[in-house]
Write an enzyme that holds these catalytic residues in place. Structure first.
Site, PDB file in Angstrom:
ATOM      1  CB  CYS A   1      -0.893  -0.017   1.235  1.00 30.34           C
ATOM      2  SG  CYS A   1      -1.879   1.467   1.407  1.00 30.34           S
TER       3      CYS A   1
ATOM      4  CB  CYS B   1      -4.620   2.218   5.810  1.00 25.41           C
ATOM      5  SG  CYS B   1      -4.401   2.346   4.024  1.00 25.41           S
TER       6      CYS B   1
ATOM      7  CG  ASP C   1      20.570  -5.213 -15.741  1.00 26.46           C
ATOM      8  OD1 ASP C   1      20.791  -6.363 -16.158  1.00 26.46           O
ATOM      9  OD2 ASP C   1      20.232  -4.948 -14.573  1.00 26.46           O
TER      10      ASP C   1
END
Lengths: 450, 245
Positions: free
Chosen positions: A204, A229, A358
């Site tokens: 969250c 929450c 990468d």
């Protein structure tokens, strides 16, 4: 002064194109920015209809092109960096070489704050954040923080269009104020029950607790809430229902909007393109275009450069699908797995700066999904052998994998299996090389438009 | 024969395609007829320190790495020490490598680590250390090369007497200053090299498989060679990228 500097840079662009050396999609802009570092601000201020910015990890070129098609359908021709060059110089080049009353710019995720400061856009569209080129962008949460700061700053002067299904993006609504529009998928049928293994949004953004997902559609895009929450996915104003996917051919869905329902028949495949279309329709609404008119324009659109593009070479139909990060590649693989017949593939893996140096991400993409459906695959590009190795460890039969490092020799090899369909999966610079190759050998249209 | 692999925090510590390292070991065991057992252990969970031959931990985002650091210290420290003392092979990459040390620094904060290796990770001014990297390694009297990619903000310093995994040939290594890369102490291996590490360096994968089987079966193990043309080509390709800078 800006007029004179612009004229010099424009002339340079023409010269580059005359020499036939590439598209010159950014050099005029780079030149202009050398002459005047604030050129984007000055040229942007002349757009009487203001600017719209489009950003996302995946789908920004497609979404911006969809929106351009919708604007054009409404008789509005935007200044638009349609070649996909989305850093400062790409925006500068478009401003330099096109005329129009409003701006439509796709913007690199990391450049968004700077471009917004320069162009003072009335609308910003944010589509998604996935792990991508970690060597250049860093963590997705860092980008999400930067976007949140930007929304806080621009609240009240910019309307935001946000993807309700991406918790990293929807969270920006906390800061972007009352003029925020959300879009998302409501249909439950095309979802998968679990997050993919390398999900980029587990926590969250408000309290840090682990999110609970009811369903996921593409990567971490789905229906979620925070059990700690109480944070919830916002209710989207523009949403997709009754989704039907038709392999590589296209998809259809019913789109619910505050103006009523419309039926979308899109000639582009996959849920990721449904998200792109929803985003374009939701943004068009903010720009004053009715969803019905938007959908009508989308239905007639041709595939956008590089995203799904089809080219006939002798008896083979070549389709090009960009791959550049795990989430995007997974959607391409998932869509290819819907093909009825075994597929021939060409995969171009480059490690230039625009691709990300990468190449680890190929091990995060689920090539396992496609192994038993592949008739042949040619791996090419600067890191061709690492691509081939990835496929070997995804259980693709070794005798069907060929490495041809030199990209200009790889295409002929990929065409060898004979008549049928060939799917090309390039990273960004491999895509540019492939297009150049096709332009030279097969007379395909050059991709840049001015 | 059987190899029991423990993957620590696969939901948090997976940022640089760490899954590739696990896939690589699994396939190389399968192709040799070696049984492969994968166990995952996440936040709040304990593991049996005698039940695993190879313990793997990868890298994660800042938020995840911090949560994992707290969990390692609170929940798993004793088990990690027991497993290490018992000779289990431990491979920690990137963020996982930093967590082997006494502490690492995140912004202004010093966060306690496992203390399994004599090293510490701090922040210094200057950019993240990012790019292709190659190091020279000597594990058994033969010099070999590891190639990979590094991407880390932290600078790691080894205590005096603590051995590095290798010496930097090109790239930054532990801190961009002392030319050292990673840590190596008996069967404990830590490194910043991802890419992922093992697919780019099949020899190291086999070395670790060998050590893990020895740990399990209590004696030296001869590994059957595999046709490694693609593996060699991938190693060479990663090495070329590192040498080109």
């Amino acid at each position: 002064m800006i007029r004179l500097k612009a004229a010099v840079a424009r002339l340079l662009g023409r010269l580059i194109r005359l020499t036939g050396k590439g598209g010159g999609t950014t050099l005029p802009g780079r030149m202009l920015l050398k002459l005047d570092p604030n050129a984007v601000d000055k040229l942007g201020a002349r757009l009487s209809g203001g600017s719209t910015l489009i950003s996302a990890t995946n789908g920004k070129t497609t979404t911006a092109s969809m929106l351009a098609v919708i604007l054009e359908g409404a008789g509005r021709i935007p200044v638009h960096n349609r070649s996909g060059s989305n850093m400062n110089w790409g925006v500068a080049t478009a401003l330099l070489e096109q005329s129009g009353e409003e701006g439509l710019f796709e913007v690199d995720e990391a450049w968004l704050a700077e471009t917004a400061a320069r162009l003072d856009p009335h609308t910003i569209f944010l589509g998604n954040l996935f792990r991508d080129q970690l060597d250049r962008y860093g963590e997705t949460e860092t980008l999400a923080d930067a976007w949140l700061d930007l929304a806080r700053e621009r609240s009240g002067s910019t309307e935001f269009v946000l993807n309700a299904d991406d918790p990293l993006v929807a969270d920006i609504g906390r800061a972007s104020g009352p003029g925020t529009t959300y879009y998302g998928i409501e249909d439950r049928s095309p979802a998968v029950p679990e997050l993919q293994h390398a999900s980029d949004a587990k926590n969250c953004r408000v309290c840090g607790a682990e999110l609970t997902y009811e369903r996921a559609y593409v990567g971490h895009l789905g229906h979620y809430h925070c059990p700690s929450c109480g944070m919830e996915r916002p209710k989207p104003e523009v949403s997709a229902h009754d989704v039907a996917l038709d392999g590589m051919t296209g998809l259809s869905a019913r789109i619910e909007t505050p103006e009523g329902p419309v039926v979308l028949d899109l000639p582009l495949p996959g849920l990721y393109n449904l998200y792109n279309a929803l985003g374009a329709i939701a943004t068009a609404r903010v720009l004053g275009i009715d969803p019905e008119a938007a959908v009508e324009s989308l239905t007639s659109m041709k595939a956008v450069f590089g995203r799904v593009e089809r080219i006939q070479i002798d008896q083979t139909e070549l389709s090009i699908l960009l791959i550049k990060n795990p989430a995007g590649a997974n959607e391409v693989l998932r869509t290819l797995a819907l093909e009825r017949d075994p597929v021939d593939l060409w995969i171009g893996l480059n490690d230039r700066i625009a691709d990300g140096r990468d190449v680890s991400w190929i091990w995060d993409a689920d090539f396992e999904e496609l192994g038993d459906r592949v008739r042949s695959v040619v791996c090419t590009g600067t890191r061709a052998s690492e691509m081939a190795l990835r496929l070997k460890y995804a259980d693709w039969p070794a005798e069907r994998i060929t490495v041809v490092e030199k990209l200009d020799r790889s295409l002929e090899r990929a065409l060898e299996p004979g008549p049928g369909r060939l799917f090309a999966l390039p990273t960004y610079t491999a895509l540019l090389e492939l297009r150049q190759l096709l332009a030279e050998r097969h007379d395909a249209d050059r991709y840049w438009q001015v | 024969m059987r190899l029991r692999l423990l993957s620590l925090y696969p939901d948090q510590m997976n940022i640089y395609a760490d899954r590739g390292n696990l896939t690589f070991i699994r396939k190389r065991c399968e192709w040799r007829g070696i049984g492969f057992e994968l166990t995952s252990c996440g936040l709040g969970e304990e593991f049996d320190p005698g039940g695993h031959d190879l313990i793997y931990m990868g890298g994660g985002q800042d938020r995840d790495q911090k949560a994992v650091a707290g969990d390692l210290v609170r929940v798993k420290r004793g088990q990690m020490f027991t497993a290490r003392d018992d000779g289990a092979v431990i491979l920690a990459v990137c963020g996982g490598y930093q967590l082997l040390g006494r502490s690492y620094q995140l912004e202004g904060e010093r966060i306690e680590g496992l203390g399994l290796a004599g090293l510490e990770t701090v922040r210094e001014s200057g950019p993240r250390l990012i790019g292709p990297v190659a190091i020279t390694v000597d594990l058994d009297g033969t010099e070999r090369t590891l190639a990979g990619f590094e991407n880390h903000g932290g600078r790691t310093y080894l205590d005096t007497g603590c051995e590095p995994l290798g010496r930097v040939r090109s790239g930054h290594g532990n801190n961009g200053r002392d030319g050292l890369e990673g840590v190596h102490d008996r069967n404990l291996f830590g490194t910043y090299l991802h890419g992922p590490l093992l697919p780019k360096n099949a020899w190291l994968a086999d070395h670790l498989i060998g050590l893990a089987l020895e740990h399990h079966h209590g004696g030296p193990v001869e590994l059957e060679p595999l046709p490694d043309e693609l593996e060699s080509a991938a190693h060479q390709s990663a090495l070329r990228a590192a040498e080109a800078g």
